[in-house]
Design a protein around this motif. Sequence first.
Motif, PDB file in Angstrom:
ATOM      1  N   THR A   7       0.569  -3.851  -1.048  1.00  0.00           N
ATOM      2  CA  THR A   7      -0.364  -2.726  -1.005  1.00  0.00           C
ATOM      3  C   THR A   7       0.023  -1.704   0.050  1.00  0.00           C
ATOM      4  OG1 THR A   7      -1.717  -4.083   0.435  1.00  0.00           O
ATOM      5  CG2 THR A   7      -2.335  -3.978  -1.871  1.00  0.00           C
ATOM      6  N   GLN A  39     -10.882   4.225  -3.972  1.00  0.00           N
ATOM      7  CA  GLN A  39      -9.671   3.626  -3.420  1.00  0.00           C
ATOM      8  C   GLN A  39      -9.794   3.426  -1.910  1.00  0.00           C
ATOM      9  OE1 GLN A  39      -6.247   5.860  -4.593  1.00  0.00           O
ATOM     10  NE2 GLN A  39      -4.840   4.663  -3.316  1.00  0.00           N
ATOM     11  N   GLU A  89      -9.812  -0.144  -0.040  1.00  0.00           N
ATOM     12  CA  GLU A  89      -8.835  -0.503   0.986  1.00  0.00           C
ATOM     13  C   GLU A  89      -9.542  -1.000   2.229  1.00  0.00           C
ATOM     14  OE1 GLU A  89      -6.632   3.089   1.250  1.00  0.00           O
ATOM     15  OE2 GLU A  89      -5.266   2.562  -0.382  1.00  0.00           O
ATOM     16  N   GLU A 117     -10.770  -4.422   1.606  1.00  0.00           N
ATOM     17  CA  GLU A 117      -9.635  -5.331   1.482  1.00  0.00           C
ATOM     18  C   GLU A 117      -9.100  -5.732   2.845  1.00  0.00           C
ATOM     19  OE1 GLU A 117      -5.966  -4.928   1.313  1.00  0.00           O
ATOM     20  OE2 GLU A 117      -5.498  -6.560  -0.070  1.00  0.00           O
ATOM     21  N   THR A 118      -9.004  -4.784   3.738  1.00  0.00           N
ATOM     22  CA  THR A 118      -8.518  -5.141   5.077  1.00  0.00           C
ATOM     23  C   THR A 118      -9.541  -5.992   5.813  1.00  0.00           C
ATOM     24  OG1 THR A 118      -9.316  -2.992   5.819  1.00  0.00           O
ATOM     25  CG2 THR A 118      -6.967  -3.201   5.394  1.00  0.00           C
ATOM     26  N   GLN A 141      -3.514   2.275  -8.803  1.00  0.00           N
ATOM     27  CA  GLN A 141      -3.587   1.830  -7.404  1.00  0.00           C
ATOM     28  C   GLN A 141      -4.767   0.889  -7.206  1.00  0.00           C
ATOM     29  OE1 GLN A 141      -1.718   3.020  -4.683  1.00  0.00           O
ATOM     30  NE2 GLN A 141      -0.351   4.270  -5.939  1.00  0.00           N
ATOM     31  N   VAL A 142      -5.920   1.321  -7.685  1.00  0.00           N
ATOM     32  CA  VAL A 142      -7.126   0.522  -7.493  1.00  0.00           C
ATOM     33  C   VAL A 142      -6.998  -0.812  -8.219  1.00  0.00           C
ATOM     34  CG1 VAL A 142      -9.599   0.405  -7.894  1.00  0.00           C
ATOM     35  CG2 VAL A 142      -8.566   2.548  -7.182  1.00  0.00           C
ATOM     36  N   LEU A 154      -4.830  -3.090  -6.282  1.00  0.00           N
ATOM     37  CA  LEU A 154      -5.528  -3.552  -5.090  1.00  0.00           C
ATOM     38  C   LEU A 154      -6.443  -4.716  -5.441  1.00  0.00           C
ATOM     39  CD1 LEU A 154      -5.200  -2.417  -2.330  1.00  0.00           C
ATOM     40  CD2 LEU A 154      -7.144  -0.916  -2.700  1.00  0.00           C
ATOM     41  N   SER A 212      -4.389  -7.820  -6.377  1.00  0.00           N
ATOM     42  CA  SER A 212      -3.751  -8.475  -5.227  1.00  0.00           C
ATOM     43  C   SER A 212      -4.783  -9.127  -4.336  1.00  0.00           C
ATOM     44  CB  SER A 212      -2.898  -7.469  -4.448  1.00  0.00           C
ATOM     45  OG  SER A 212      -3.690  -6.729  -3.555  1.00  0.00           O
ATOM     46  N   MET A 213      -5.965  -8.534  -4.292  1.00  0.00           N
ATOM     47  CA  MET A 213      -7.055  -9.150  -3.537  1.00  0.00           C
ATOM     48  C   MET A 213      -7.357 -10.521  -4.128  1.00  0.00           C
ATOM     49  SD  MET A 213     -10.380  -6.884  -2.591  1.00  0.00           S
ATOM     50  CE  MET A 213     -11.780  -7.719  -3.306  1.00  0.00           C
TER      51      MET A 213
END
Lengths: 223, 223
Positions: B8, B94, B98, B101-102, B156-157, B160, B163-164
């Motif tokens: 990401t 997005q 993010e 996600e972080t 992108q979203v 994300l 991958s999450m």
Amino acid sequence: MVSKLERTGDVPIIISTRQGVPVSSANSLAVEDLGSAAQRDRRKRILDATIALASQGGFDAVQMRAVAERADVALGTLYRYFPSKIHLLVSALQREFERTETLLRDKPVDGDTTAERVINVLKRTTRGMQSDPKLTEALTRAFMFADSSVQAEIHQVGMLLTSMLTRVMRPEAHDELTEEDVAIAKVIGDVWLSALVGWVTGRNSAAETGQQIEVAVKLLLRD
Amino acid sequence: MVSKLERTGDVPIIISTRQGVPVSSANSLAVEDLGSAAQRDRRKRILDATIALASQGGFDAVQMRAVAERADVALGTLYRYFPSKIHLLVSALQREFERTETLLRDKPVDGDTTAERVINVLKRTTRGMQSDPKLTEALTRAFMFADSSVQAEIHQVGMLLTSMLTRVMRPEAHDELTEEDVAIAKVIGDVWLSALVGWVTGRNSAAETGQQIEVAVKLLLRD
DNA sequence: CGGACAATTGGAACGTGTTCCTATTTTATC
DNA sequence: GATAAAATAGGAACACGTTCCAATTGTCCG
């Protein structure tokens, strides 16, 4: 929450009246709400125009003025039948879906396992939709964009989809659906919708869309 | 199709320029596209305004004129940064994503089985979104309505999200993801999105949304 | 510093979904 | 068949996303 699906042929319950007209649970005027043959015909003309325009130019080409003109109906009348563009398109989707569903009901689906049958049905349906990309784009985007005011119409379509799937899953004993059957059907329906959206928005190719569905069904129906 | 997810943190590839500005694969101006600090600040102000308005009044309240005014930016500038309302909202999504996600990356997710962990993460995220219903409505509807011109941002979203999920599924060996892992993650992502749409449009209660996800995950991750 | 070029401003203008209003036509009731 | 009520026609008007333009401001290079 619902362990047994309502039958698709059920007569909608009348829950209110609007300007003297009894209105089914949906906000759009359904066929059953319409008294005269002329009105049923108007409704049909409107939906025909909608589908023709959508089929030709997609979501953006379905312009309310254009629909009204093509259906030979005043703009105000169009809005009396369908309170918004989204209602209109979702109602069109519903009609199309009912059509495919009755077509499907006759033809038996081949495939030995449940998974195979479900995949076959979905692929067949998907192929049908992909043969008219613009129309599919219009209907799918309307469906996904719909807000809570279109709840009733959306619900109808969702139920149609679920019942289509459960019928294929349990062709013999459709009455004895378990909670899990319905849950699985709903999940598959969700995946199918997402895949369709992906295809419509150009994120997935037709092949990928098919694979996506196949993978999900195989994972969900591996018994 | 992709057996390994891109990280990401990858720097987007520059594929074209627009008015002298290098533009990443997305159509909206990404942070990396912006030269001066003033520009980064403008972008931030715009997204802040977007989220504030969305949080207060949902999709309809995010009006381009209102966003511009609140961000203290001319309408034309707003459109230079984000070519449409949908681009704007998906970019806001997005950024929010993010952020979560972080946040998630630090906190370890508890749960013994894969299914439990995935369910926990999704429920946590869902709860977070449900605590701001208007914002969620705005972002979700924009995401679902997006057409192919928003492909890049949507992608992108989606990545994300996937991958999450894969990170939670394989916390240790995230490098050794199998094709099937990714496929499952995508299916779960699809179901989650559909469930969210159902909740946003008032078709499902919060409880039903949670159940829907739980059922799907349990079916998909029963090993 | 001066000049060129890009970015920003402020606002007019356009398209399409939606609302609203009046006149006319159709339908229902007696 | 006459009349009241509902439906429809025709179209103006409004809202908001989007485009466009002229004037101003900011940035960078010599």
